[in-house]
Write a protein that holds these residues in place. Structure first.
Motif, PDB file in Angstrom:
ATOM      1  N   GLU A 465     -22.146   2.252  -6.111  1.00 16.32           N
ATOM      2  CA  GLU A 465     -21.105   3.269  -6.018  1.00 16.32           C
ATOM      3  C   GLU A 465     -19.724   2.629  -6.134  1.00 16.32           C
ATOM      4  N   THR A 466     -18.737   3.451  -6.448  1.00 15.82           N
ATOM      5  CA  THR A 466     -17.354   3.012  -6.425  1.00 15.82           C
ATOM      6  C   THR A 466     -16.735   3.410  -5.088  1.00 15.82           C
ATOM      7  N   VAL A 467     -15.474   3.020  -4.874  1.00 17.65           N
ATOM      8  CA  VAL A 467     -14.788   3.357  -3.630  1.00 17.65           C
ATOM      9  C   VAL A 467     -13.470   4.051  -3.948  1.00 17.65           C
ATOM     10  N   GLN A 468     -12.896   4.707  -2.930  1.00 20.91           N
ATOM     11  CA  GLN A 468     -11.624   5.404  -3.044  1.00 20.91           C
ATOM     12  C   GLN A 468     -10.591   4.687  -2.170  1.00 20.91           C
ATOM     13  N   ARG A 469      -9.326   4.663  -2.650  1.00 20.03           N
ATOM     14  CA  ARG A 469      -8.273   3.992  -1.902  1.00 20.03           C
ATOM     15  C   ARG A 469      -7.141   4.970  -1.600  1.00 20.03           C
ATOM     16  N   LEU A 470      -6.670   4.940  -0.351  1.00 17.75           N
ATOM     17  CA  LEU A 470      -5.532   5.747   0.083  1.00 17.75           C
ATOM     18  C   LEU A 470      -4.532   4.804   0.749  1.00 17.75           C
ATOM     19  N   SER A 471      -3.295   4.770   0.240  1.00 14.10           N
ATOM     20  CA  SER A 471      -2.282   3.847   0.752  1.00 14.10           C
ATOM     21  C   SER A 471      -1.040   4.616   1.178  1.00 14.10           C
ATOM     22  N   ALA A 472      -0.332   4.065   2.183  1.00 17.98           N
ATOM     23  CA  ALA A 472       0.895   4.703   2.672  1.00 17.98           C
ATOM     24  C   ALA A 472       1.680   3.705   3.513  1.00 17.98           C
ATOM     25  N   LYS A 473       2.921   4.071   3.817  1.00 17.78           N
ATOM     26  CA  LYS A 473       3.775   3.281   4.701  1.00 17.78           C
ATOM     27  C   LYS A 473       4.037   4.104   5.952  1.00 17.78           C
ATOM     28  N   LEU A 474       3.707   3.546   7.120  1.00 21.15           N
ATOM     29  CA  LEU A 474       3.900   4.256   8.375  1.00 21.15           C
ATOM     30  C   LEU A 474       4.541   3.331   9.401  1.00 21.15           C
ATOM     31  N   SER A 475       5.378   3.911  10.244  1.00 20.23           N
ATOM     32  CA  SER A 475       5.995   3.176  11.345  1.00 20.23           C
ATOM     33  C   SER A 475       5.134   3.353  12.594  1.00 20.23           C
ATOM     34  N   ALA A 498     -12.431   2.606   6.168  1.00 19.36           N
ATOM     35  CA  ALA A 498     -12.071   1.303   6.735  1.00 19.36           C
ATOM     36  C   ALA A 498     -10.582   1.102   6.495  1.00 19.36           C
ATOM     37  N   CYS A 499      -9.820   0.899   7.578  1.00 16.88           N
ATOM     38  CA  CYS A 499      -8.361   0.842   7.500  1.00 16.88           C
ATOM     39  C   CYS A 499      -7.863  -0.566   7.803  1.00 16.88           C
ATOM     40  N   VAL A 500      -6.910  -1.028   6.989  1.00 13.87           N
ATOM     41  CA  VAL A 500      -6.227  -2.302   7.214  1.00 13.87           C
ATOM     42  C   VAL A 500      -4.730  -2.041   7.146  1.00 13.87           C
ATOM     43  N   ALA A 501      -3.990  -2.437   8.177  1.00 19.65           N
ATOM     44  CA  ALA A 501      -2.539  -2.240   8.223  1.00 19.65           C
ATOM     45  C   ALA A 501      -1.855  -3.603   8.336  1.00 19.65           C
ATOM     46  N   LYS A 502      -0.900  -3.835   7.447  1.00 19.57           N
ATOM     47  CA  LYS A 502      -0.142  -5.082   7.453  1.00 19.57           C
ATOM     48  C   LYS A 502       1.347  -4.768   7.479  1.00 19.57           C
ATOM     49  N   PRO A 503       2.154  -5.561   8.199  1.00 21.42           N
ATOM     50  CA  PRO A 503       3.594  -5.301   8.250  1.00 21.42           C
ATOM     51  C   PRO A 503       4.220  -5.309   6.862  1.00 21.42           C
ATOM     52  N   ASP A 504       5.071  -4.314   6.606  1.00 23.68           N
ATOM     53  CA  ASP A 504       5.803  -4.222   5.345  1.00 23.68           C
ATOM     54  C   ASP A 504       6.935  -5.238   5.376  1.00 23.68           C
ATOM     55  N   THR A 505       6.937  -6.155   4.428  1.00 26.49           N
ATOM     56  CA  THR A 505       7.939  -7.223   4.410  1.00 26.49           C
ATOM     57  C   THR A 505       9.110  -6.928   3.494  1.00 26.49           C
ATOM     58  N   SER A 506       9.181  -5.682   2.963  1.00 25.46           N
ATOM     59  CA  SER A 506      10.287  -5.354   2.071  1.00 25.46           C
ATOM     60  C   SER A 506      11.586  -5.270   2.850  1.00 25.46           C
ATOM     61  N   ALA A 507      12.697  -5.318   2.117  1.00 19.67           N
ATOM     62  CA  ALA A 507      14.025  -5.285   2.748  1.00 19.67           C
ATOM     63  C   ALA A 507      14.261  -3.963   3.459  1.00 19.67           C
ATOM     64  N   ALA A 508      13.802  -2.857   2.838  1.00 17.40           N
ATOM     65  CA  ALA A 508      14.005  -1.538   3.454  1.00 17.40           C
ATOM     66  C   ALA A 508      13.263  -1.436   4.766  1.00 17.40           C
ATOM     67  N   ALA A 509      12.071  -2.030   4.809  1.00 16.52           N
ATOM     68  CA  ALA A 509      11.297  -1.986   6.049  1.00 16.52           C
ATOM     69  C   ALA A 509      11.976  -2.818   7.119  1.00 16.52           C
ATOM     70  N   GLY A 510      12.611  -3.921   6.718  1.00 12.93           N
ATOM     71  CA  GLY A 510      13.295  -4.762   7.677  1.00 12.93           C
ATOM     72  C   GLY A 510      14.430  -4.054   8.372  1.00 12.93           C
ATOM     73  N   SER A 515      13.709  -0.183  15.327  1.00 13.56           N
ATOM     74  CA  SER A 515      13.125   0.796  16.243  1.00 13.56           C
ATOM     75  C   SER A 515      11.601   0.830  16.184  1.00 13.56           C
ATOM     76  N   ALA A 516      11.019   0.463  15.061  1.00 10.30           N
ATOM     77  CA  ALA A 516       9.567   0.462  14.923  1.00 10.30           C
ATOM     78  C   ALA A 516       9.193  -0.376  13.720  1.00 10.30           C
ATOM     79  N   THR A 517       7.986  -0.939  13.744  1.00  9.07           N
ATOM     80  CA  THR A 517       7.505  -1.746  12.624  1.00  9.07           C
ATOM     81  C   THR A 517       6.900  -0.838  11.568  1.00  9.07           C
ATOM     82  N   THR A 518       7.254  -1.075  10.316  1.00  9.22           N
ATOM     83  CA  THR A 518       6.670  -0.329   9.212  1.00  9.22           C
ATOM     84  C   THR A 518       5.480  -1.097   8.667  1.00  9.22           C
ATOM     85  N   TYR A 519       4.355  -0.418   8.510  1.00  5.94           N
ATOM     86  CA  TYR A 519       3.124  -1.046   8.046  1.00  5.94           C
ATOM     87  C   TYR A 519       2.705  -0.482   6.693  1.00  5.94           C
ATOM     88  N   ASP A 520       2.219  -1.391   5.844  1.00  7.87           N
ATOM     89  CA  ASP A 520       1.523  -0.968   4.631  1.00  7.87           C
ATOM     90  C   ASP A 520       0.079  -0.696   5.027  1.00  7.87           C
TER      91      ASP A 520
END
Length: 634
Positions: A465-475, A498-510, A515-520
């Motif tokens: 089977e194949t898989v589906q991907r859903l991505s977003a940026k959340l604080s 299955a969810c994996v969240a990593k800190p967004d290292t972009s300038a806008a996220a910085g 007030s809160a960490t933005t995650y990819d």
């Protein structure tokens, strides 16, 4: 660890042992004694998951959302909708009120502070764009509309500005969106049922797509005029000339068109993959090919009818996405099912790899269904002939000895119902071999979230089977909260992905991180669990909840995703790739599975009446009359 998940938090051992049927508390995992949404409370501490307590009832929103204060660096319109609420609805049964666009929910806001407006029936209370009930909105002026996405009043659009159908009526100053442009007051007053013109908002007098024209000025929205008919594409697309810096394949499809179809009724032609559309291109300049029936005219990948395509060589296919001819893929190269047949040199994509010429041949009525990577050799064949005609209906005529025939009864099989056939045993062995290598790969991964993702990908590969991907940026406060928020706002159960969240290292996220960490956030789903439609709904739900950076991708190759996970042994992964492909190839297809036995046929009719059969039948009367007549003759 306890073996019990209490809705969204793992339960402790005591809760699991006692057979807790309620939710379990965050942090402790205890079987909760707190009130659900709509239940009674004195403070927010009495409410499950720290929901706000207003008017003696637990709300749908949290205490932190109720206390929300925007900072200089960050503003959340999603949280700001509840800061002015003063009471929430109890948990008594809620009834749907016919005619309303939405209905009462337990725990929703029922009263707001002075100077704000409670939204009760979506789209009814005031000019609302993408609003939802149970929030406290600002009171807008007559020249403004309420934007539920941002929880703000915005200036209404002037006549002639772009809008999106009747859904956008509230955004237009006249209260009427004429298909894609706001109408002026005169058009709205006259009850215009046509489109409204760009720039002016006047009720249009121009021709629609497929209508008659002399120049493009006669066509609505500046569509091209070719062969005396308005086209589906614009005059600017027809006149398109690529520059040194920019090329648009979408616009370049129409530059060679010479005529467009009229607006007479179009009939669907059975057997064609697409059908005639009014205003579509019907003729092209010399040296180009008119695409009429998608996938029929030439080797086409993602093509569409009514465009002028380049004429491709025999070793090329037409890529409708780029409007270019591209080299066909060699045997063993990656492809995506029968949809990609045109991209393969052999004309056949064997599940996920292009087949070689030998595999594309039909042997004894068998077609290749799966081909190997690198070589393109056939791994599995299946029946490609049309199914046999259905058997005749069963006979119920009596047989000698008082039995009746039953043609629906299947013939005896060579093996009992509990025995496994050699092919099913082989398939199970291949699956177990692949799973053993999978477990060895997972043992090298320390991060639990990444390990769960890797297992989902590996299981999908084994199942073919194949898989589906859903991505977003959340604080969020941490990766777990980011994933929980993503599942909640996407309206999808966490058990499905299955969810994996990593800190967004972009300038806008910085800048926002004060007030809160933005995650990819990335959530993977098996295509067997979450369909394409469900994936689209989840993405739309995230967007509706004000989430940024939302993207979705379907039919993702699980092996390709495993290859980019850090720390996976490449030699193990190569072994697993081969074993997974063999396991998927050996798995029995739906067409080869033994159907369940049919129900028994009804008993034969009783032609002889017993002493108990007092009521005479028509057959018995007929026999009596016949015997009497024979006695009379002889």
């Amino acid at each position: 660890a306890s073996g019990l998940c209490g809705y969204q938090y793992c339960c402790d051992a005591a809760a699991a042992t006692s057979g807790c049927t309620k939710r379990c508390d965050s942090g402790t995992g205890a079987c909760t004694t707190k009130s659900e949404v709509g239940g009674s409370c004195t403070t927010h501490n009495d409410c499950y998951d720290d929901k706000a307590c207003l008017g003696g009832r637990c709300c749908t929103f949290s205490q932190s959302q109720y206390n929300y204060t925007p900072s200089y660096w960050y503003y959340s319109s999603y949280d700001d909708k509840y800061t002015n609420c003063t009471a929430c609805r109890d948990d008594s049964e809620i009834q749907y009120n016919p005619g309303e666009m939405s209905y009462e929910q337990k725990g929703e806001c029922t009263a707001c502070k002075s100077g704000t407006l409670l939204i009760t029936n979506q789209g009814v209370d005031q000019g609302i764009y993408s609003g939802s009930r149970g929030v406290c909105a600002p009171i807008c002026n007559s020249d403004e509309y309420y934007d539920g996405m941002s929880n703000m009043c915005r200036s209404k659009l002037s006549a002639g500005q772009r809008c999106s159908g009747t859904y956008d009526n509230a955004r237009c100053a006249s209260g009427l969106c004429g298909y894609q442009y706001c109408c002026d007051a005169a058009a709205a007053t006259s009850g215009c049922t046509k489109r409204c013109d760009s720039g002016t908002g006047a009720c249009t007098t121009k021709s629609e797509v497929g209508g008659s024209c002399t120049t493009h000025n006669d066509c609505y929205d500046d569509k091209a005029c070719l062969g005396g008919r308005c086209c589906t594409f614009s005059q600017s697309q027809y006149n398109y000339t690529p520059s040194y810096w920019y090329y648009s394949s979408y616009d370049d499809k129409y530059t060679n068109c010479t005529a467009c179809r009229d607006d007479s009724e179009i009939q669907y032609n059975p057997g064609e993959m697409s059908y005639e559309q009014k205003g579509e291109c019907t003729a092209c300049k010399s040296g180009t090919l008119l695409i009429t029936n998608q996938g029929v005219d030439q080797g086409i990948y993602s093509g569409s009818r009514g465009v002028c395509a380049p004429i491709c060589n025999s070793d090329e296919y037409y890529d409708g996405m780029s409007n270019m001819c591209r080299s066909r893929l060699s045997a063993g190269q990656w492809c995506s099912g029968t949809y990609d047949n045109a991209r393969c040199a052999s004309g056949l994509c064997g599940y996920q790899y292009c087949c070689d010429d030998a595999a594309s041949e039909i042997i004894s009525g068998q077609c290749c269904e799966m081909c190997s990577s690198n070589t393109g050799q056939c791994l599995r064949r299946g029946n490609c002939s049309p199914p046999p005609p259905p058997p005749p209906p069963p006979s119920t005529s009596p047989l000698p000895g008082g039995n009746s025939s039953n043609s629906l009864t299947p013939p005896p099989t060579s093996s009992s119902s509990g025995a496994s056939t050699p092919s099913s045993t082989s398939a199970q062995e291949k699956k177990e071999t692949a799973e053993k290598t999978r477990d060895s790969i997972l043992a090298d991964i320390a991060d639990p979230a990444v390990k769960k993702k890797a297992k989902l990908l590996a299981d999908a590969a084994i199942a073919g089977e194949t898989v589906q991907r859903l991505s977003a940026k959340l604080s969020a406060a941490d990766p777990d909260d980011a994933c929980a928020s993503a599942y909640s706002k996407a309206a999808v159960s966490s058990g499905k992905g299955a969810c994996v969240a990593k800190p967004d290292t972009s300038a806008a996220a910085g800048r926002r991180r004060l007030s809160a960490t933005t995650y990819d956030v990335e959530i993977m789903f098996s295509s067997a669990v979450v369909s394409d439609d469900a994936l689209t709904k989840a993405a739309n739900s995230l967007k509706a909840n004000g989430v940024d950076g939302v993207t979705s991708e379907s039919s993702v190759d699980p092996i390709a995703e495993l290859k980019v996970i850090p720390g996976i042994d490449t030699s193990k992964l190569q072994t697993f790739d081969n074993e997974a492909a063999e396991a998927a190839a050996a798995a029995p297809s739906v067409s080869t599975q033994t159907p369940p036995p049919p129900p028994p046929s009804p008993p034969p009719p009783n032609l002889v009446q017993d002493d108990d059969d007092h009521a005479p039948t028509s057959l018995s009367i007929f026999l009596l009359i016949t015997i009497t007549a024979l006695n009379f003759l002889f």
